[in-house]
Design a protein around this motif. Sequence first.
Motif, PDB file in Angstrom:
ATOM      1  N   PRO A   8       4.101   6.931  -5.062  1.00  0.00           N
ATOM      2  CA  PRO A   8       4.943   6.169  -4.141  1.00  0.00           C
ATOM      3  C   PRO A   8       4.106   5.239  -3.267  1.00  0.00           C
ATOM      4  N   HIS A   9       4.624   4.052  -3.010  1.00  0.00           N
ATOM      5  CA  HIS A   9       3.924   3.094  -2.152  1.00  0.00           C
ATOM      6  C   HIS A   9       4.133   3.462  -0.684  1.00  0.00           C
ATOM      7  N   THR A  10       3.323   2.867   0.152  1.00  0.00           N
ATOM      8  CA  THR A  10       3.386   3.188   1.575  1.00  0.00           C
ATOM      9  C   THR A  10       4.156   2.157   2.398  1.00  0.00           C
ATOM     10  N   ALA A  11       4.658   1.094   1.751  1.00  0.00           N
ATOM     11  CA  ALA A  11       5.307   0.041   2.545  1.00  0.00           C
ATOM     12  C   ALA A  11       6.592  -0.505   1.946  1.00  0.00           C
ATOM     13  N   PHE A  12       6.953  -0.110   0.732  1.00  0.00           N
ATOM     14  CA  PHE A  12       8.206  -0.586   0.151  1.00  0.00           C
ATOM     15  C   PHE A  12       8.702   0.418  -0.872  1.00  0.00           C
ATOM     16  N   ARG A  13       9.976   0.289  -1.232  1.00  0.00           N
ATOM     17  CA  ARG A  13      10.599   1.129  -2.243  1.00  0.00           C
ATOM     18  C   ARG A  13      11.155   0.262  -3.365  1.00  0.00           C
ATOM     19  N   GLY A  14      11.046   0.765  -4.583  1.00  0.00           N
ATOM     20  CA  GLY A  14      11.566   0.054  -5.732  1.00  0.00           C
ATOM     21  C   GLY A  14      11.290   0.855  -6.990  1.00  0.00           C
ATOM     22  N   PRO A  15      11.743   0.391  -8.146  1.00  0.00           N
ATOM     23  CA  PRO A  15      11.497   1.103  -9.401  1.00  0.00           C
ATOM     24  C   PRO A  15      10.013   1.146  -9.772  1.00  0.00           C
ATOM     25  N   TYR A  16       9.252   0.146  -9.275  1.00  0.00           N
ATOM     26  CA  TYR A  16       7.817   0.075  -9.547  1.00  0.00           C
ATOM     27  C   TYR A  16       7.109  -0.023  -8.199  1.00  0.00           C
ATOM     28  N   ALA A  45       5.287 -13.312   0.522  1.00  0.00           N
ATOM     29  CA  ALA A  45       6.733 -13.201   0.757  1.00  0.00           C
ATOM     30  C   ALA A  45       7.094 -11.951   1.551  1.00  0.00           C
ATOM     31  N   GLY A  46       6.092 -11.141   1.846  1.00  0.00           N
ATOM     32  CA  GLY A  46       6.320  -9.945   2.655  1.00  0.00           C
ATOM     33  C   GLY A  46       6.740  -8.752   1.813  1.00  0.00           C
ATOM     34  N   PHE A  47       6.616  -7.563   2.409  1.00  0.00           N
ATOM     35  CA  PHE A  47       6.974  -6.341   1.691  1.00  0.00           C
ATOM     36  C   PHE A  47       8.463  -6.254   1.404  1.00  0.00           C
ATOM     37  N   ALA A  69       9.254  -5.354  -4.039  1.00  0.00           N
ATOM     38  CA  ALA A  69       9.911  -4.679  -5.165  1.00  0.00           C
ATOM     39  C   ALA A  69      10.365  -5.683  -6.220  1.00  0.00           C
ATOM     40  N   LYS A  70      10.533  -6.939  -5.817  1.00  0.00           N
ATOM     41  CA  LYS A  70      10.897  -8.002  -6.754  1.00  0.00           C
ATOM     42  C   LYS A  70       9.651  -8.608  -7.405  1.00  0.00           C
TER      43      LYS A  70
END
Length: 427
Positions: free
Chosen positions: A162-170, A194-196, A200-201
């Motif tokens: 898991p990342h420490t600054a955003f959520r997403g499928p990757y 573009a920022g966190f 995820a995009k």
Amino acid sequence: MRDRQLVADLVSDIALPKMFKVKQIFPRPRIDPEEIPGIIRQLLSQEKFADKVQPGMRIAITAGSRGIANVALTTKCIADFVKYRGALPFIVPAMGSHGGATAEGQKAVLESYGITEEAMGCPILSSMEVKKIGVNEEGMDVFIDKYAAEADGIILGCRIKPHTAFRGPYESGIMKMMAIGLGKQHGAEVCHEAGFKNMAKYVPMFGKAIIKNAPILFAVPTIENAFDETCKIVAVSAEEIAEKEPPLLQEAFANMPRILVDECDVLVVDQIGKNFSGDGMDPNITGTFCTPYATGGIKAQRVCVLDLSPETHGNGIGLGYSSATTKRVFEKLDLASMYPNAITCTVLGGVRIPIIMESDREAIQVCVRTCNEIDKKHARIVRIPNSLHIEHIMLSEAYYEEAKKNPDLVIESEPEYLPFGPDGNLW
């Protein structure tokens, strides 16, 4: 001296509670390091992987800046398999802007993990130079490491977490290794610009463009358990990465440790450092997220950081998400090693300086003193050694009855006052 005493006097009447030790019980699926060479050899001997590595091919193998369990061993096993197939492996640092955003710094990071040319039996080609390989679906230029771009094939060694600054499928994993790791300083800047909010995009969008336009052969990601040990190794072909990485991320989530109380007044962290987390302290544990685009961890009204790890060499990134720290930490800070990463990722909060107190005791006291709507005579305090190793932690006496009822907490000591020395620092 007079001003310092004035500050000390503001917190001197705050009595700190007794603390007791507990052992947190987590599932522990684990791969013995001695089994790793055989597992990787068996995985890569499958026809769909082995056939992609042909005699004479120059194969780039990625290695990142994270402190991954058994990373030198897994990297060497991949290189050995490439040589077994008659191809010529070399290793490229794939870590965005880390290592001071220099070729020498990135090679030094790998060497600190035991990834040296002698140990790996192949060259390490480190450069910050990138090469354009195409465009993504929005028409943005896509660049990757020059040496990797010019190789006959690329094998992605990485960890999924898991990342420490955003959520997403990757999140932290294969796609990010390509988009930001292989993208070097350029890729890191483009994705972070573009920022966190948009990470995820952008991570999969650039990752998929790299799969399409670069000679990606396959990935060999690992997953770790709650004890920072390798618990799973898989091989994923280039065409399967988009489909197979999201379920692996969910496995990584399920294997993460956590503090087994949901809330506290004050979280005390003995040490932070890049060897524990890219953020100094992993917000998935401590709740100290740098953006509103990820959540989790313990809910603490105040966070107190007592020291930096020796391995972080003064890089106190993440300190800015604490409420108070010690003079000892302040004197160790190397701002030149802290700022490049923060500037590149466009999030500056982690390198801010919190309130500085003379000693461990005063730093904890000021956190209790400034909490709102709590019982200050029975403060709920959680103390952890760092965010990576939380099997053994300390809880204040207010948690004692709750801990006795929790089957996943084993009480290891009776409540006692913390052992402060004459200087106010913990022994």
